[in-house]
Design a protein around this motif. Structure first.
Motif, PDB file in Angstrom:
ATOM      1  N   ASP A  30       8.968   1.434 -12.118  1.00  0.00           N
ATOM      2  CA  ASP A  30       9.730   0.930 -11.174  1.00  0.00           C
ATOM      3  C   ASP A  30       9.030   0.134  -9.806  1.00  0.00           C
ATOM      4  O   ASP A  30       9.545  -0.348  -9.042  1.00  0.00           O
ATOM      5  CB  ASP A  30      10.746   1.928 -10.678  1.00  0.00           C
ATOM      6  CG  ASP A  30      11.736   2.677 -11.570  1.00  0.00           C
ATOM      7  OD1 ASP A  30      12.238   1.776 -12.414  1.00  0.00           O
ATOM      8  OD2 ASP A  30      12.129   3.809 -11.758  1.00  0.00           O
ATOM      9  N   ARG A  31       7.672   0.305 -10.024  1.00  0.00           N
ATOM     10  CA  ARG A  31       6.971  -0.313  -8.911  1.00  0.00           C
ATOM     11  C   ARG A  31       6.908  -1.639  -9.118  1.00  0.00           C
ATOM     12  O   ARG A  31       7.078  -2.397  -7.556  1.00  0.00           O
ATOM     13  CB  ARG A  31       5.442   0.104  -8.887  1.00  0.00           C
ATOM     14  CG  ARG A  31       4.302  -0.244  -8.231  1.00  0.00           C
ATOM     15  CD  ARG A  31       4.834  -0.142  -6.684  1.00  0.00           C
ATOM     16  NE  ARG A  31       3.777  -0.750  -5.806  1.00  0.00           N
ATOM     17  CZ  ARG A  31       3.824  -2.078  -5.347  1.00  0.00           C
ATOM     18  NH1 ARG A  31       5.150  -2.780  -5.781  1.00  0.00           N
ATOM     19  NH2 ARG A  31       3.265  -2.526  -4.358  1.00  0.00           N
ATOM     20  N   PRO A  32       6.773  -2.471 -10.176  1.00  0.00           N
ATOM     21  CA  PRO A  32       6.957  -4.070  -9.949  1.00  0.00           C
ATOM     22  C   PRO A  32       8.209  -4.630  -9.255  1.00  0.00           C
ATOM     23  O   PRO A  32       9.346  -4.226  -9.583  1.00  0.00           O
ATOM     24  CB  PRO A  32       6.794  -4.574 -11.451  1.00  0.00           C
ATOM     25  CG  PRO A  32       6.057  -3.335 -12.179  1.00  0.00           C
ATOM     26  CD  PRO A  32       6.706  -1.999 -11.580  1.00  0.00           C
ATOM     27  N   GLY A  54      16.722   5.429  -3.376  1.00  0.00           N
ATOM     28  CA  GLY A  54      16.686   4.614  -4.638  1.00  0.00           C
ATOM     29  C   GLY A  54      15.231   4.350  -5.359  1.00  0.00           C
ATOM     30  O   GLY A  54      15.479   4.145  -6.406  1.00  0.00           O
ATOM     31  N   LEU A  55      14.277   4.680  -4.692  1.00  0.00           N
ATOM     32  CA  LEU A  55      13.036   4.647  -5.134  1.00  0.00           C
ATOM     33  C   LEU A  55      12.851   5.803  -5.765  1.00  0.00           C
ATOM     34  O   LEU A  55      11.863   5.759  -6.907  1.00  0.00           O
ATOM     35  CB  LEU A  55      11.718   4.403  -4.155  1.00  0.00           C
ATOM     36  CG  LEU A  55      12.054   2.945  -3.549  1.00  0.00           C
ATOM     37  CD1 LEU A  55      10.982   2.896  -2.118  1.00  0.00           C
ATOM     38  CD2 LEU A  55      11.766   1.792  -4.338  1.00  0.00           C
ATOM     39  N   GLY A  56      13.116   7.157  -5.467  1.00  0.00           N
ATOM     40  CA  GLY A  56      12.609   8.168  -5.912  1.00  0.00           C
ATOM     41  C   GLY A  56      13.707   9.063  -6.879  1.00  0.00           C
ATOM     42  O   GLY A  56      14.947   8.546  -6.823  1.00  0.00           O
ATOM     43  N   ALA A  57      13.254  10.087  -7.508  1.00  0.00           N
ATOM     44  CA  ALA A  57      14.141  10.734  -8.580  1.00  0.00           C
ATOM     45  C   ALA A  57      14.980  11.942  -7.750  1.00  0.00           C
ATOM     46  O   ALA A  57      16.034  12.348  -8.179  1.00  0.00           O
ATOM     47  CB  ALA A  57      13.530  11.212  -9.761  1.00  0.00           C
ATOM     48  N   SER A  58      14.282  12.375  -6.635  1.00  0.00           N
ATOM     49  CA  SER A  58      14.975  13.461  -6.080  1.00  0.00           C
ATOM     50  C   SER A  58      16.002  13.395  -5.229  1.00  0.00           C
ATOM     51  O   SER A  58      16.543  12.057  -5.071  1.00  0.00           O
ATOM     52  CB  SER A  58      14.027  13.917  -4.968  1.00  0.00           C
ATOM     53  OG  SER A  58      13.483  13.295  -4.083  1.00  0.00           O
ATOM     54  N   GLY A  59      16.738  14.321  -4.590  1.00  0.00           N
ATOM     55  CA  GLY A  59      17.912  14.007  -3.929  1.00  0.00           C
ATOM     56  C   GLY A  59      17.785  13.604  -2.612  1.00  0.00           C
ATOM     57  O   GLY A  59      16.688  13.289  -2.086  1.00  0.00           O
ATOM     58  N   VAL A  72       0.937  -1.260  -0.007  1.00  0.00           N
ATOM     59  CA  VAL A  72       0.030  -0.162   0.090  1.00  0.00           C
ATOM     60  C   VAL A  72       0.877   1.480   0.074  1.00  0.00           C
ATOM     61  O   VAL A  72       0.521   2.285  -0.743  1.00  0.00           O
ATOM     62  CB  VAL A  72      -1.132  -0.126   1.057  1.00  0.00           C
ATOM     63  CG1 VAL A  72      -1.797   1.384   1.361  1.00  0.00           C
ATOM     64  CG2 VAL A  72      -2.094  -1.061   1.025  1.00  0.00           C
ATOM     65  N   ALA A  73       2.061   1.251   0.955  1.00  0.00           N
ATOM     66  CA  ALA A  73       2.758   2.365   0.676  1.00  0.00           C
ATOM     67  C   ALA A  73       3.545   2.857  -0.328  1.00  0.00           C
ATOM     68  O   ALA A  73       3.718   3.574  -0.860  1.00  0.00           O
ATOM     69  CB  ALA A  73       3.877   2.061   1.995  1.00  0.00           C
ATOM     70  N   LEU A  74       3.912   1.715  -1.049  1.00  0.00           N
ATOM     71  CA  LEU A  74       4.455   1.782  -2.335  1.00  0.00           C
ATOM     72  C   LEU A  74       3.630   2.334  -3.529  1.00  0.00           C
ATOM     73  O   LEU A  74       3.917   3.090  -4.284  1.00  0.00           O
ATOM     74  CB  LEU A  74       5.296   0.409  -2.862  1.00  0.00           C
ATOM     75  CG  LEU A  74       6.523  -0.225  -1.937  1.00  0.00           C
ATOM     76  CD1 LEU A  74       6.711  -1.618  -2.287  1.00  0.00           C
ATOM     77  CD2 LEU A  74       7.746   1.166  -2.253  1.00  0.00           C
ATOM     78  N   ASP A  75       2.403   1.746  -3.359  1.00  0.00           N
ATOM     79  CA  ASP A  75       1.633   2.571  -4.216  1.00  0.00           C
ATOM     80  C   ASP A  75       1.106   3.896  -4.094  1.00  0.00           C
ATOM     81  O   ASP A  75       0.970   4.642  -4.941  1.00  0.00           O
ATOM     82  CB  ASP A  75      -0.006   1.453  -4.293  1.00  0.00           C
ATOM     83  CG  ASP A  75       0.240   0.255  -4.668  1.00  0.00           C
ATOM     84  OD1 ASP A  75       1.008  -0.218  -5.471  1.00  0.00           O
ATOM     85  OD2 ASP A  75      -0.636  -0.765  -4.319  1.00  0.00           O
ATOM     86  N   GLU A  76       1.043   4.142  -2.815  1.00  0.00           N
ATOM     87  CA  GLU A  76       1.123   5.521  -2.565  1.00  0.00           C
ATOM     88  C   GLU A  76       2.203   6.402  -2.986  1.00  0.00           C
ATOM     89  O   GLU A  76       2.013   7.616  -3.557  1.00  0.00           O
ATOM     90  CB  GLU A  76       0.726   5.779  -0.918  1.00  0.00           C
ATOM     91  CG  GLU A  76      -0.357   5.308  -0.257  1.00  0.00           C
ATOM     92  CD  GLU A  76      -0.522   5.550   1.134  1.00  0.00           C
ATOM     93  OE1 GLU A  76       0.610   5.807   1.974  1.00  0.00           O
ATOM     94  OE2 GLU A  76      -1.446   4.960   2.114  1.00  0.00           O
ATOM     95  N   LEU A  77       3.470   5.788  -3.134  1.00  0.00           N
ATOM     96  CA  LEU A  77       4.290   6.633  -3.729  1.00  0.00           C
ATOM     97  C   LEU A  77       4.299   6.839  -5.274  1.00  0.00           C
ATOM     98  O   LEU A  77       4.696   7.969  -5.696  1.00  0.00           O
ATOM     99  CB  LEU A  77       5.769   6.034  -3.359  1.00  0.00           C
ATOM    100  CG  LEU A  77       6.389   5.964  -1.944  1.00  0.00           C
ATOM    101  CD1 LEU A  77       7.480   5.128  -1.851  1.00  0.00           C
ATOM    102  CD2 LEU A  77       6.647   7.204  -1.373  1.00  0.00           C
ATOM    103  N   VAL A  78       3.583   5.908  -5.718  1.00  0.00           N
ATOM    104  CA  VAL A  78       3.421   6.229  -7.046  1.00  0.00           C
ATOM    105  C   VAL A  78       2.270   6.992  -7.319  1.00  0.00           C
ATOM    106  O   VAL A  78       2.282   8.101  -8.173  1.00  0.00           O
ATOM    107  CB  VAL A  78       2.943   4.800  -7.802  1.00  0.00           C
ATOM    108  CG1 VAL A  78       2.507   4.828  -9.110  1.00  0.00           C
ATOM    109  CG2 VAL A  78       4.188   3.530  -7.928  1.00  0.00           C
ATOM    110  N   ASP A  79       1.267   7.024  -6.543  1.00  0.00           N
ATOM    111  CA  ASP A  79       0.189   7.889  -6.850  1.00  0.00           C
ATOM    112  C   ASP A  79       0.448   9.472  -6.551  1.00  0.00           C
ATOM    113  O   ASP A  79       0.034  10.201  -7.340  1.00  0.00           O
ATOM    114  CB  ASP A  79      -0.743   7.525  -5.579  1.00  0.00           C
ATOM    115  CG  ASP A  79      -1.572   6.443  -5.808  1.00  0.00           C
ATOM    116  OD1 ASP A  79      -1.447   5.884  -7.016  1.00  0.00           O
ATOM    117  OD2 ASP A  79      -2.107   5.757  -4.884  1.00  0.00           O
ATOM    118  N   VAL A  80       1.637   9.651  -5.457  1.00  0.00           N
ATOM    119  CA  VAL A  80       2.031  11.048  -5.237  1.00  0.00           C
ATOM    120  C   VAL A  80       2.924  11.403  -6.364  1.00  0.00           C
ATOM    121  O   VAL A  80       3.552  12.415  -6.480  1.00  0.00           O
ATOM    122  CB  VAL A  80       2.604  11.415  -4.012  1.00  0.00           C
ATOM    123  CG1 VAL A  80       1.263  10.811  -2.982  1.00  0.00           C
ATOM    124  CG2 VAL A  80       3.739  10.466  -3.677  1.00  0.00           C
TER     125      VAL A  80
END
Length: 215
Positions: free
Chosen positions: A152-154, A198-203, A137-145
């Motif tokens: 990269d979600r799978p 590692g999951l996101g594109a920001s610094g 659920v938390a990872l899906d939320e990261l995609v949603d925002v």
């Protein structure tokens, strides 16, 4: 060691309580129906009326352990109060990892038993009330925002779980079990921030460090 008194009609509950205490003291290897019955003060035949075999008792203790693990994760999630949706989603992922490790350190016997009772990989699509489902659920939320790319979600749940579970095992029964609490907290913070980056594109985002890291 203490015995677990029981009243007529709740022998099963008393047996489970005694089994939980046995696992806490001796680990999963020390769990046996005869020992649990002795602790409660009944014959082993009485215990077998409620549990057909040791595996059935392990399942009951695992259910209790899962409730406590989920509770530890929820307590961490309850500390997340960021208004910004991206910050909130990122903080929630960190909180889940911190709660998982916190439970493992506080309840090493129950933590180990969970993976005795549930040796198979959970459903990757699961979103139920268990840490793996909460992670999904938390990872899906990261995609949603918009923080985690859909491409990269799978498989991200396996990566996150492997990292945090490996850290927990190393600290519960591996070469990191002798770490000082402050060093362990620093290592956990570094690990969780590395997963986030590692999951996101920001610094980097130092403020994401888990609050009250487990000791």
């Amino acid at each position: 060691m203490t015995t677990t008194p029981y009243h007529h009609g709740n022998l099963r509950t008393a047996l489970v309580e005694a089994a939980v205490e046995t696992v806490r003291e001796r680990g999963p290897e020390g769990l046996a129906l005869r020992e649990v019955a002795r602790r409660v003060g009944v014959s082993h035949n009485a215990a077998y009326r409620h549990f057909a075999d040791r595996d059935a008792l392990v399942d009951a203790v695992a259910e209790r352990a899962m409730v406590e693990l989920v509770g530890a994760v929820h307590r961490r999630l309850d500390t997340v109060d960021e208004a910004d949706p991206v910050a909130r989603a990122r903080r929630r992922l960190v909180a889940i990892g911190a709660g998982y490790v916190e439970f493992a350190l506080a309840e090493p016997g129950l933590f180990r038993l969970l993976f005795t009772a549930y040796p198979d990989a959970p459903d990757a699509e699961g979103a139920g009330e268990d840490p793996y489902g909460m992670l999904n659920v938390a990872l899906d939320e990261l995609v949603d925002v918009g923080y985690l790319s859909p491409k990269d979600r799978p498989g991200a749940e396996v990566t996150c779980w492997s990292v945090v579970h490996g850290f927990a095992v190393l600290n519960v029964e591996g070469p990191l079990r002798g770490l000082e609490p402050s060093d362990r907290a620093a290592a956990l913070t570094s690990l969780l921030l590395s997963v986030d980056r590692g999951l996101g594109a920001s610094g980097t985002w130092p403020e994401l460090a888990p609050r009250g890291a487990p000791k």
